[in-house]
Design a protein around this motif. Structure first.
Motif, PDB file in Angstrom:
ATOM      1  N   CYS A  46       0.822  -1.212   0.000  1.00 20.46           N
ATOM      2  CA  CYS A  46       0.000   0.000   0.000  1.00 20.46           C
ATOM      3  C   CYS A  46       0.857   1.264   0.000  1.00 20.46           C
ATOM      4  N   ASP A  49       3.237   2.897  -5.171  1.00 12.12           N
ATOM      5  CA  ASP A  49       2.223   3.035  -6.210  1.00 12.12           C
ATOM      6  C   ASP A  49       2.513   2.098  -7.377  1.00 12.12           C
ATOM      7  N   GLU A  50       1.688   2.162  -8.426  1.00 12.49           N
ATOM      8  CA  GLU A  50       1.801   1.221  -9.537  1.00 12.49           C
ATOM      9  C   GLU A  50       3.074   1.410 -10.346  1.00 12.49           C
ATOM     10  N   GLN A  96      -4.839  10.780  -8.447  1.00 12.77           N
ATOM     11  CA  GLN A  96      -3.994   9.632  -8.131  1.00 12.77           C
ATOM     12  C   GLN A  96      -3.070   9.877  -6.946  1.00 12.77           C
ATOM     13  N   PHE A 100      -3.534   7.563  -3.595  1.00  8.18           N
ATOM     14  CA  PHE A 100      -2.438   6.672  -3.227  1.00  8.18           C
ATOM     15  C   PHE A 100      -1.825   7.053  -1.886  1.00  8.18           C
ATOM     16  N   ARG A 374      -0.304   5.872 -12.042  1.00 15.28           N
ATOM     17  CA  ARG A 374       0.240   5.707 -10.694  1.00 15.28           C
ATOM     18  C   ARG A 374      -0.733   4.990  -9.761  1.00 15.28           C
ATOM     19  N   TYR A 375      -2.024   5.172  -9.998  1.00 11.12           N
ATOM     20  CA  TYR A 375      -3.015   4.586  -9.107  1.00 11.12           C
ATOM     21  C   TYR A 375      -4.362   4.570  -9.815  1.00 11.12           C
ATOM     22  N   SER A 376      -5.215   3.663  -9.400  1.00 10.50           N
ATOM     23  CA  SER A 376      -6.525   3.550 -10.030  1.00 10.50           C
ATOM     24  C   SER A 376      -7.385   4.771  -9.729  1.00 10.50           C
ATOM     25  N   SER A 382      -6.059  -0.228  -4.771  1.00 18.84           N
ATOM     26  CA  SER A 382      -5.098  -1.079  -5.449  1.00 18.84           C
ATOM     27  C   SER A 382      -5.280  -2.515  -4.967  1.00 18.84           C
ATOM     28  N   CYS A 385      -2.333  -3.616  -3.044  1.00 14.32           N
ATOM     29  CA  CYS A 385      -2.415  -3.144  -1.662  1.00 14.32           C
ATOM     30  C   CYS A 385      -3.332  -4.060  -0.848  1.00 14.32           C
TER      31      CYS A 385
END
Length: 390
Positions: A46, A49-50, A96, A100, A374-376, A382, A385
């Motif tokens: 978590c 980030d992506e 994002q 995140f 970077r994040y949904s 995530s 996460c």
């Protein structure tokens, strides 16, 4: 359908017969929110980030400052959108880092980062941002104009404006729900009235409307669940969880196709994955709240079938598209073709593997484009996460 999924569907049905109706909130008693909205505890993934970046107080602060300072410009950008193309990139890029870093702060008990985000939200609340800017439309106002696509893909589409503002609020509501345990009474006194207005003006109208398929935040269900968590309103949470189950049953067909999404012409598969990602993500959260959609006797097999249709679409796009078109929100222009897993569908691969035992094959364009994310911003969490502490 692959043998593993057939076996899974049979197992789910048998389990359902033994346990009653797991997806029905009324049969499960009272629901309760986990401490950090999606889970009682959050694991180490978590905090990354992506794109492999760690938490950043400066990034969160800058994103919230831009949302505060540029609200009029962002609304003006949205108003220039067409049916096919939405001018949202500068606006949505701020969501994002806020979302995140909210999860990262909760996972690492970083009180300073949590305070930065809460204070940034309070600044938006004090300034009443995204409630009355020039050109800002409610859904009712947007619906007064010509329908989107009524004159083709380049038709102006006013409904994008309230929809994307509602999406911003969904992200911020989830951020606030994740960080609720870090809030003081003063924080809540500032934030809750602003969120009340936002919910009534933008989120509730999106919830009341039937989009025809499954879209952002599971048709804004995650926004309502986050709002219920912040308000500590478990009656609202129960109603939401029941309503979302019915919504998924309405739109996710027994075949696994999703009504409207999967039938949107040359972008049908792209939209199929755009809808399935938040639906599966919502199911993860619902399970943490006490309602298991995956073992629901009616819904569970449909979710499994939708994952199978995704696998088919990656391997053989023509076979997926053989189902044809439906409704009016589709394009048949080859220039509009998008035949890959949606770049925002960041959770789909992980959930398919963990919940259904299906390892989806690579979708090359998805792999290239999703690396930019970077994040949904369509599912509110995530899956990495979520699973990292399990």
């Amino acid at each position: 359908m692959r043998p593993v999924v057939l076996a899974l569907a049979a197992l789910l049905a048998l389990s359902a017969c033994m346990e009653g109706t797991p997806g029905d909130v009324r049969s499960r008693g009272s629901v309760a929110p986990p401490r950090f909205f999606i889970a009682q505890t959050l694991g180490p993934s978590c905090a990354v980030d992506e794109r492999g970046n760690g938490r950043s107080q400066s990034a969160a602060a800058a994103a919230l400052a831009r949302l505060n300072t540029n609200s009029t410009r962002y609304v003006a950008d949205l108003r220039r959108s067409t049916s096919l193309t939405v001018n949202h990139e500068a606006y949505s890029a701020n969501w994002q880092p806020v979302l995140f870093n909210s999860y990262a702060a909760a996972a690492t008990t970083d009180a300073q980062l949590a305070r930065t985000i809460i204070d940034g939200l309070k600044q938006l609340a004090r300034n009443q941002r995204y409630l009355n800017e020039p050109g800002l439309l409610t859904r009712a106002q947007a619906m007064q104009g010509p329908p989107c696509y009524s004159q083709g893909a380049n038709t102006p589409c006013p409904s994008h404006t309230p929809r994307f503002v509602a999406r911003m609020y969904a992200n911020l509501l989830i951020s606030a729900a994740v960080l609720e345990s870090f809030m003081s009474d003063d924080d809540r006194q500032v934030l809750i009235p602003w969120f009340d207005q936002a919910y009534q003006k933008f989120v509730a109208p999106e919830l009341a409307a039937d989009p025809g398929g499954v879209y952002d935040f599971a048709n804004m269900g995650l926004a309502r669940l986050a709002y219920a968590a912040l308000k500590k309103d478990m009656g609202l949470a129960q109603r939401e969880l029941s309503a979302r189950r019915n919504d998924f049953l309405k739109h996710i067909e027994p075949s696994g196709y999703i009504s409207e999404n999967s039938y949107r012409g040359v972008r049908g598969f792209w939209y199929h994955t755009y809808g399935l990602d938040p639906a599966l993500s919502y199911a993860l959260v619902a399970r943490e709240w006490g309602v298991n959609y995956f073992t629901d006797p009616r819904l569970g097999p449909r979710l499994a079938a939708a994952v199978q249709k995704t696998e088919m679409g990656i391997r053989d796009h023509a076979a997926f598209r053989a189902v044809g078109n439906r409704g009016s929100s589709f394009s048949t222009d080859p220039a509009d073709r998008l035949d890959f897993v949606h770049q925002y569908a960041l959770n789909l691969y992980a959930i398919a593997a963990r919940e259904f035992g299906v390892r989806l094959p690579p979708s090359p364009m998805h792999q290239r484009l999703s690396r930019l994310e970077r994040y949904s911003t369509i599912s509110g969490l995530s899956a990495r996460c979520y699973y990292s502490n399990r």
